[in-house]
Write a protein that holds these residues in place. Structure first.
Motif, PDB file in Angstrom:
ATOM      1  N   ARG A   1      48.367  16.560 -33.844  1.00  0.00           N
ATOM      2  CA  ARG A   1      49.013  15.317 -33.425  1.00  0.00           C
ATOM      3  C   ARG A   1      50.424  15.279 -33.982  1.00  0.00           C
ATOM      4  O   ARG A   1      50.639  15.606 -35.144  1.00  0.00           O
ATOM      5  N   ASP A   2      51.393  14.865 -33.150  1.00  0.00           N
ATOM      6  CA  ASP A   2      52.773  14.790 -33.645  1.00  0.00           C
ATOM      7  C   ASP A   2      53.179  13.342 -33.888  1.00  0.00           C
ATOM      8  O   ASP A   2      52.377  12.413 -33.703  1.00  0.00           O
ATOM      9  N   ALA A   3      54.415  13.161 -34.321  1.00  0.00           N
ATOM     10  CA  ALA A   3      54.914  11.838 -34.678  1.00  0.00           C
ATOM     11  C   ALA A   3      54.966  10.869 -33.490  1.00  0.00           C
ATOM     12  O   ALA A   3      55.029   9.656 -33.666  1.00  0.00           O
ATOM     13  N   TYR A   4      54.951  11.412 -32.266  1.00  0.00           N
ATOM     14  CA  TYR A   4      55.029  10.568 -31.068  1.00  0.00           C
ATOM     15  C   TYR A   4      53.646  10.311 -30.477  1.00  0.00           C
ATOM     16  O   TYR A   4      53.519   9.840 -29.347  1.00  0.00           O
ATOM     17  N   ASP A   5      52.602  10.635 -31.227  1.00  0.00           N
ATOM     18  CA  ASP A   5      51.215  10.419 -30.848  1.00  0.00           C
ATOM     19  C   ASP A   5      50.762  11.324 -29.705  1.00  0.00           C
ATOM     20  O   ASP A   5      49.817  10.998 -28.986  1.00  0.00           O
ATOM     21  N   ASN A   6      51.453  12.454 -29.506  1.00  0.00           N
ATOM     22  CA  ASN A   6      50.956  13.463 -28.566  1.00  0.00           C
ATOM     23  C   ASN A   6      49.844  14.224 -29.271  1.00  0.00           C
ATOM     24  O   ASN A   6      50.010  14.637 -30.428  1.00  0.00           O
ATOM     25  N   CYS A   7      48.724  14.396 -28.606  1.00  0.00           N
ATOM     26  CA  CYS A   7      47.589  15.081 -29.205  1.00  0.00           C
ATOM     27  C   CYS A   7      47.134  16.251 -28.349  1.00  0.00           C
ATOM     28  O   CYS A   7      47.128  16.166 -27.123  1.00  0.00           O
TER      29      CYS A   7
END
Length: 200
Positions: A192-198
């Motif tokens: 998961r990244d800081a932009y909530d992409n999972c």
């Protein structure tokens, strides 16, 4: 993973000090860490670096089993608190809980997760006793050791005694599990990244 951590910290403007005895690894390449110490990963050497560098925090989850063991020992000896160094990322308590087979089994039981019947033992005699209760074949696994050194399967008491003696040369604790040979293991990971992409 250590190289990626160093890159991420640099992008955030955080000064990094790397301790790594391996001069041939990418991690020690020029430009990744602000400063590199080619020293063994032991509490005594790490404390020397603390004295000279005065870091705010430490990451112990990017150096394999050696770094994990060192982080646990730094906490146990009170070296981290003595130098005001915080553990960033996974806390030492969580590392201990996942590395100590007995504590891990207890945590899984508390969450209602089923695990293979097992016992934490501290001698060859205890390992044999546990295996007799569980029934052969069994898996003997070491705790707090590099890559599970010496772990393996035993079909009978004779094999277990030889295996347990070998495992105890690397670890003070062994977990004896009912064998699950033939079962299928499914790993599930989520990034998961800081932009909530999972990505699962």
């Amino acid at each position: 993973s250590g190289s990626q951590a160093l890159k991420a910290l640099r992008e955030e403007g955080i000064r990094t000090v790397l301790i790594n005895p391996n001069i041939a690894t990418v991690q020690t390449s020029k430009g990744l860490a602000d400063k590199v110490y080619f020293l063994p990963i032991t509490p005594d050497y790490v404390e020397q670096v603390f004295r000279s560098e005065r870091p705010d925090g430490i990451l112990v989850t990017f150096g394999g089993q050696t770094a994990l063991n060192c982080g646990v020992e730094l906490e146990r000896r009170g070296i981290l608190s003595a130098h005001g160094v915080r553990v960033l990322g996974t806390p030492v308590e969580a590392i201990v809980k996942t590395e100590d087979r007995k504590l891990f089994a207890e945590a899984m039981e508390q969450m209602g997760e089923s695990i293979a019947p097992s016992a934490a033992v501290y001698s060859v005699a205890e390992a044999v006793e546990a295996a007799n209760k569980l029934g052969y074949p069994v898996l003997a696994r070491s705790a707090f050791s590099l890559g599970g050194l010496g772990s393996g399967f035993a079909k009978n008491e004779e094999e277990l005694k030889a295996l347990a003696a070998q495992v105890f040369s690397h670890s003070e604790q062994i977990f004896v599990d009912k064998s699950l040979q033939g079962w299928k293991e499914v790993e599930y990971e989520v990034v998961r990244d800081a932009y909530d992409n999972c990505i699962a």
